[in-house]
Scaffold this motif. Structure first.
Motif, short mmCIF file in Angstrom:
data_model
loop_
_atom_site.label_atom_id
_atom_site.label_comp_id
_atom_site.label_asym_id
_atom_site.label_seq_id
_atom_site.Cartn_x
_atom_site.Cartn_y
_atom_site.Cartn_z
N ALA A 29 0.86 -1.18 0.00
CA ALA A 29 0.00 0.00 0.00
C ALA A 29 0.89 1.22 0.00
N SER A 30 0.62 2.14 -0.92
CA SER A 30 1.48 3.30 -1.06
C SER A 30 0.84 4.53 -0.46
N ALA A 31 1.56 5.21 0.45
CA ALA A 31 1.04 6.42 1.07
C ALA A 31 0.91 7.56 0.08
N SER A 32 1.53 7.43 -1.08
CA SER A 32 1.49 8.51 -2.06
C SER A 32 0.22 8.49 -2.90
N GLU A 33 -0.60 7.42 -2.80
CA GLU A 33 -1.81 7.34 -3.62
C GLU A 33 -3.06 7.58 -2.78
N ARG A 34 -3.59 6.55 -2.12
CA ARG A 34 -4.81 6.73 -1.35
C ARG A 34 -4.57 6.61 0.15
N PHE A 35 -3.31 6.73 0.55
CA PHE A 35 -2.94 6.74 1.96
C PHE A 35 -2.16 8.02 2.25
N SER A 36 -2.29 8.52 3.46
CA SER A 36 -1.41 9.59 3.92
C SER A 36 -0.91 9.23 5.30
N THR A 37 0.34 9.55 5.57
CA THR A 37 0.95 9.29 6.86
C THR A 37 0.75 10.48 7.77
N SER A 96 -4.59 18.11 10.99
CA SER A 96 -5.62 18.64 10.09
C SER A 96 -5.60 17.87 8.79
N ARG A 97 -6.63 18.09 7.97
CA ARG A 97 -6.72 17.37 6.70
C ARG A 97 -5.54 17.69 5.78
N ASP A 98 -4.95 18.89 5.96
CA ASP A 98 -3.80 19.25 5.13
C ASP A 98 -2.50 18.63 5.61
N GLY A 99 -2.57 17.86 6.69
CA GLY A 99 -1.40 17.15 7.19
C GLY A 99 -0.65 17.85 8.30
N TYR A 465 2.95 -5.03 2.94
CA TYR A 465 3.78 -3.88 3.28
C TYR A 465 2.97 -2.60 3.17
N LEU A 466 3.37 -1.61 3.96
CA LEU A 466 2.79 -0.27 3.86
C LEU A 466 3.92 0.71 3.61
N ASP A 467 3.76 1.53 2.58
CA ASP A 467 4.73 2.58 2.29
C ASP A 467 4.41 3.77 3.19
N VAL A 468 5.23 4.02 4.20
CA VAL A 468 4.94 5.07 5.17
C VAL A 468 5.44 6.43 4.71
N SER A 469 6.03 6.48 3.55
CA SER A 469 6.54 7.75 3.03
C SER A 469 5.47 8.44 2.18
N ASP A 470 5.35 9.76 2.34
CA ASP A 470 4.45 10.54 1.49
C ASP A 470 5.15 11.01 0.22
N ASP A 471 6.40 10.66 0.06
CA ASP A 471 7.18 11.03 -1.11
C ASP A 471 7.27 9.82 -2.04
N ASP A 504 9.56 -4.24 12.40
CA ASP A 504 10.77 -3.69 13.01
C ASP A 504 10.50 -2.99 14.34
N GLY A 505 9.22 -3.05 14.83
CA GLY A 505 8.88 -2.42 16.10
C GLY A 505 8.37 -1.00 15.96
N SER A 506 8.44 -0.41 14.79
CA SER A 506 7.92 0.93 14.58
C SER A 506 6.40 0.89 14.44
N SER A 507 5.77 2.05 14.49
CA SER A 507 4.32 2.14 14.39
C SER A 507 3.94 3.49 13.83
N GLY A 508 2.69 3.61 13.42
CA GLY A 508 2.25 4.88 12.86
C GLY A 508 0.75 4.99 12.76
N VAL A 509 0.29 6.20 12.47
CA VAL A 509 -1.12 6.49 12.24
C VAL A 509 -1.27 6.96 10.80
N PHE A 510 -2.27 6.39 10.10
CA PHE A 510 -2.43 6.64 8.67
C PHE A 510 -3.90 6.89 8.35
N VAL A 511 -4.15 7.68 7.32
CA VAL A 511 -5.50 7.93 6.83
C VAL A 511 -5.62 7.38 5.42
N SER A 512 -6.65 6.56 5.20
CA SER A 512 -6.94 6.03 3.87
C SER A 512 -8.13 6.78 3.27
N THR A 513 -7.99 7.15 2.00
CA THR A 513 -9.10 7.75 1.26
C THR A 513 -9.57 6.82 0.15
#
Length: 609
Positions: A29-37, A96-99, A465-471, A504-513
């Protein structure tokens, strides 16, 4: 279904389908398409420059990140960096919605007008006005394990205010708060808490559970308390539970008296109404209400619940769903023994209900009869016309995977006012083993009713896998091992927030559109038009979760997604395009991608297309 849609495109589409089924690359899943980190381990926290460490690090849904109608996300996280230690590494943020991120509170912050500071944060609630409520452990002089748990809110415009604290007197009683739980925050800023009094109840001799509500501008007031009759009622309850706070501030709860007499109550502005009582007759039958459970209350004050009906001898006759959404409390046509749409089984037991503000109902039920597994569950939802349709069922293939749903669906089920549903579920790898491998996923429906995979843990023979990068030019793929999603994680725009924990023990919060906007709106600009066709054409053949042009949510961009776009284009009233010929994909376009597929498959399994 997908094969039949491709068939109209001839040999190229059929070959495309065949090759996709035979190949099994890792899904990404790519954060650059329908996901944002929103936040992820290692990301710099903007206000102080420290780095996020663990983001929403509890796996229970009560600790899950939340999202409101404005697209604001509230979450907890720990940070690491200069000046950060064990006493000040926790914080509460809102994005916010703008990140953009804003730190609301930090562990160690001094509470104005007091001599104590705040600790960790949990049970977060966020309304559409951006007001927040949460639980925290306070620190300071004379604070110990008997009085450190507290509930706070900034609702009402007066800044941060204490709602309730362990060790303080419980209003409306002679009790002292021992345990506290934040139950809800309404759109008007009311806060509902449940708790237990440390002093014995004079009637039962036991510690007393109760419900308290803080209306904006008013002190905390008792709603119901074990050992005390509900105002206007003579029954003395020894149990109070099933508490729900609506967006408008109404409360529903159940009581059970010492003679095992159950009542479902509605409270508003200290006015009480018995919705249904044990022993109430069922109109036009010889049956009686035996119990009411799984009650839900929407912002219009409409209620829905599951009831068990018995005859005069106390023998159970059927379970059914009831609601007053028509203005009169009545039994709905969802009853045990009735045919369950989309299956050849019969409804048996109703597990969970959701009633949205459009008066649409969604529920989980077990089935029996036919050739169904009696332990399997399904999820059904009503459309705007009131027709009931099956969303997912145990044993059916789970969209975006090669595996069937496991028999049960995890609570809670989220439903927005557009009638879209989102849920946590499990898939199971078919095997003869007694301990088959399984994985947990999040699924949601789009406005067309298509079920999409949002995210999935690794656990079967495929890695996710989840792509956690917005780039998009600098991807950062991480292997997903755990997901967390709560009932406040899905808003009316179809935006879904979740927590992911990685290998790897890391974690995050993501928004799917992935399910926001109209089906076929592949560039997510609010209009289904020729630009979305271009997105589909450029993404044809891509595989992965959350792809922009994956219109039917099966983790493959193929000819079926062209059908989704074409159908929406023809029905789009906002496209502003008339008399335009909808392009048909040339066979050479699909066939060309198929011929290139072998070289694609040989590439790294961690690449997101």
């Amino acid at each position: 279904m997908r094969f039949s849609q491709m068939q109209q495109f001839g040999f190229g589409a059929t070959l495309l389908f065949t090759v996709l089924v035979m190949s099994a690359p890792a899904k990404c899943a790519s954060a650059s398409e329908r996901f944002s980190t929103i936040a992820v381990t290692g990301m710099s926290e903007q206000s102080s420059g420290v780095a996020f460490q663990a983001v929403s690090d509890s796996g229970h849904y009560l600790y899950a990140p939340v999202i409101n109608g404005q697209g604001q996300v509230a979450f907890t996280a720990s940070v690491a960096g200069q000046g950060i230690g064990i006493d000040n590494d926790q914080g509460l943020w809102v994005s916010s919605r703008d990140g953009s991120l804003m730190k609301i509170l930090h562990e160690g912050d001094q509470v104005p007008g007091t001599d104590f500071s705040l600790g960790g944060f949990s049970y977060i609630r966020l309304n559409d006005s951006g007001e927040i409520a949460f639980q925290t452990l306070i620190q300071g002089p004379a604070v110990d394990l008997t009085n450190d748990l507290s509930v706070w809110t900034n609702a009402g415009g007066s800044g941060l205010e204490l709602v309730a604290r362990e060790g303080d007197p419980a209003p409306g009683s002679t009790l002292i708060f021992e345990n506290l739980y934040l139950e809800g925050l309404s759109e008007s800023g009311n806060v509902l808490v449940s708790g237990k009094g440390a002093s014995p109840n004079p009637v039962s001799g036991l510690e007393s559970d109760g419900i308290w509500k803080r209306n904006v501008g008013e002190p905390l007031q008792v709603v119901a308390l074990e050992g005390e009759p509900v105002p206007g009622d003579s029954e003395i309850p020894y149990r109070v539970g099933s508490t729900v706070l609506s967006g408008s501030g109404d409360t529903i709860f159940s009581t059970r008296s010492f003679d095992e007499f159950e009542t479902l109550w509605r409270e508003n502005a200290s006015t009480y109404q018995a919705v249904v009582r044990q022993g109430d007759p069922v109109p036009e039958t010889s049956l009686f209400i035996d119990s009411a459970s799984k009650a839900e209350l929407n912002d219009q004050g409409k209620i829905a619940f599951a009831a068990r009906l018995t005859d005069q001898n106390g023998t159970t006759q059927r379970d059914s769903i009831w609601s007053d959404r028509s203005g009169v409390l009545a039994e709905l046509p969802y009853r045990s023994g009735e045919m369950a749409p989309g299956t050849n089984g019969l409804f048996d037991d109703f597990q969970e209900l959701v009633l949205n503000n459009s008066q649409q109902l969604a529920f989980v039920a077990q089935l029996n009869g036919g050739d169904v597994d009696p332990y399997d569950e399904g999820l059904w939802v009503e459309n705007t016309e009131g027709d009931l349709s099956l969303v997912a069922y145990g044993g059916d293939l789970a969209p975006g995977t090669d595996f069937p749903f496991k028999g049960s669906f995890q609570s809670p089920i989220a439903m927005n006012d557009a009638g879209q549903v989102a849920f946590l579920g499990r898939v199971i790898e078919p095997t003869d083993s007694r301990r088959p491998r399984s994985a947990t996923g999040i699924w949601a429906t789009d406005l067309g009713g298509n079920l999409h995979l949002i995210a999935l843990t690794t656990g079967t023979d495929e890695d996710y896998y989840l792509d956690v990068s917005d780039d998009a030019s600098d991807p950062d793929f991480r292997l997903v091992t755990e997901l967390n999603f709560g009932p406040q994680g899905f808003n009316n725009a179809g935006e879904l927030v979740f927590q992911a924990i990685f290998e790897d023990g890391s974690s995050g919060v993501f928004v799917s559109t992935a399910v926001s906007g109209d089906p076929g709106d592949y560039n997510n600009d609010g209009t289904v038009n020729m630009a979305d066709y271009t997105v589909w054409r450029n993404k044809l053949g891509a595989t992965g979760i959350g792809l922009a042009a994956d219109g039917n949510g099966d983790a493959v961009v193929d000819a079926a997604d062209y059908i989704v776009w074409k159908s929406s284009f023809g029905q789009s009233a906002e496209s502003g395009i008339t008399g335009v010929q909808v392009p048909e994909p040339a066979t050479w376009l699909i066939l060309g991608w198929v011929l290139a597929l072998p070289s694609v498959i040989r590439k790294s399994r961690s690449i997101s297309w």
